[in-house]
Design an enzyme around this catalytic site. Structure first.
Site, PDB file in Angstrom:
ATOM      1  N   GLY A 128      18.895  19.993  10.646  1.00 15.59           N
ATOM      2  CA  GLY A 128      20.127  20.050  11.401  1.00 15.59           C
ATOM      3  C   GLY A 128      20.097  20.963  12.604  1.00 15.59           C
ATOM      4  N   CYS A 129      19.147  21.880  12.706  1.00 16.47           N
ATOM      5  CA  CYS A 129      19.142  22.836  13.805  1.00 16.47           C
ATOM      6  C   CYS A 129      17.755  22.943  14.383  1.00 16.47           C
ATOM      7  CB  CYS A 129      19.618  24.206  13.327  1.00 16.47           C
ATOM      8  SG  CYS A 129      19.488  25.483  14.603  1.00 16.47           S
ATOM      9  N   GLY A 130      17.618  22.595  15.660  1.00 17.29           N
ATOM     10  CA  GLY A 130      16.313  22.611  16.288  1.00 17.29           C
ATOM     11  C   GLY A 130      15.811  23.997  16.620  1.00 17.29           C
ATOM     12  N   LEU A 131      16.639  25.046  16.402  1.00 18.92           N
ATOM     13  CA  LEU A 131      16.209  26.403  16.707  1.00 18.92           C
ATOM     14  C   LEU A 131      15.920  27.198  15.448  1.00 18.92           C
ATOM     15  CD1 LEU A 131      18.681  27.268  19.610  1.00 18.92           C
ATOM     16  CD2 LEU A 131      16.329  26.482  19.766  1.00 18.92           C
ATOM     17  N   CYS A 132      15.862  26.553  14.284  1.00 21.08           N
ATOM     18  CA  CYS A 132      15.584  27.264  13.047  1.00 21.08           C
ATOM     19  C   CYS A 132      14.223  27.946  13.134  1.00 21.08           C
ATOM     20  CB  CYS A 132      15.584  26.299  11.862  1.00 21.08           C
ATOM     21  SG  CYS A 132      17.195  25.617  11.495  1.00 21.08           S
TER      22      CYS A 132
END
Length: 286
Positions: A128-132
């Site tokens: 869900g989050c490309g910056l994880c």
């Protein structure tokens, strides 16, 4: 069963995709309706798998993705996250695994591998989050090269875009739990559609497909079905996409980055005309 990909091979072996040919087919899952009758039924659910990526033998990231178009995802992920400067720096890719567990082993150029080791990044397996997993503000808000300003797509190419996207999303029609990234060519036709449970994964797959198929993508535009948050802007700028169209409203930070980096950004609301956020309007807004 592992298979090997060579990005410069114009005539891939027919078994190249055999290992994942059916991996994206979603399973039918039984259910019971919570009503007085307790009726039984079945529906199609989207599948996902853990994909471990390694570069020159060094583990780099584990991502939760939909188990189809994995090769496109690996190329797009590597490019849009700045792990390679171009797909020419990917010398080899071997995919192996089955079910919910897959591995992607890449051989990349020494230049790219040296740059990668300077800023190691471990991504927890979130779809869900490309910056994880980013470990510093400098990586979350990187210095990116601005794009050369490009013209806007013709207004008629945006006509009924929501309906055309819905028709192109075959997996979403079956399961309902998929994001999509699509390429609309210079004639206004949707020629590529990539779907995934993760919105950034879908865009990575599309970027990978555009580069691997050597499509002159600057003649058209890319559309995404998800909310337009900052990591999608990062990916679009790194991949040098001239125009990004989103079916959901962008964040304020996304608009700011698009303005500063020369990315055309358009929002397609559910009702009303398309909303152009960048380039900035030349007329005063009421």
């Amino acid at each position: 069963m592992p298979y090997r990909s060579n990005p410069v091979d114009d005539n891939p072996h027919p078994l190249r995709y055999a290992a994942v040919a059916t991996a994206g087919v979603a399973n039918r899952q039984g259910f019971i309706e919570l009503d007085t009758n307790g009726s039984a039924g079945a529906t199609v659910l989207a599948e996902e798998c853990a994909l471990a990526l390694s570069y020159n033998g060094i583990a780099q990231a584990v991502m939760m993705v939909s188990p189809h178009d994995l090769e496109d995802f690996v190329f797009g992920f590597s490019l849009s996250n700045g792990l390679v400067g171009s797909t020419d720096e990917i010398f080899d890719l071997v995919l192996s695994g089955e079910g919910g567990h897959w591995q992607a082993g890449l051989q990349i150029s020494s230049r790219a591998f040296h740059a990668l080791t300077l800023q190691r990044r471990h991504l927890a397996g979130s779809s869900g989050c490309g910056l994880c997993g980013v470990e510093s503000m400098a990586l979350a808000l990187p210095n990116l090269t601005p794009l050369s300003r490009s013209g806007l797509p013709p207004l008629e190419h945006l006509a009924d875009l929501r309906g055309r996207i819905a028709h192109a999303q075959q997996l979403a029609r079956a399961s309902g739990a998929m994001h999509a990234a699509l390429y609309v060519d210079e004639q206004g036709a949707i020629t590529l559609c990539r779907e995934d449970i993760g919105r950034h994964n879908a865009l990575d797959k599309l970027i990978g497909a555009l580069y691997r198929q050597q499509i002159d993508y600057k003649r058209g535009f890319v559309a995404v079905t998800s909310r337009c948050s900052l990591e999608l802007i990062h990916k679009a700028i790194r991949a040098q996409l001239p125009t990004l169209v989103s079916l959901s409203a962008p964040t304020a930070l996304s608009v700011d980055w698009a303005i500063r980096h020369g990315l055309n950004l358009i929002h397609m609301p559910h009702s009303g005309a398309p909303r152009l956020y960048t380039p900035q309007p030349t007329r005063d807004l009421a």
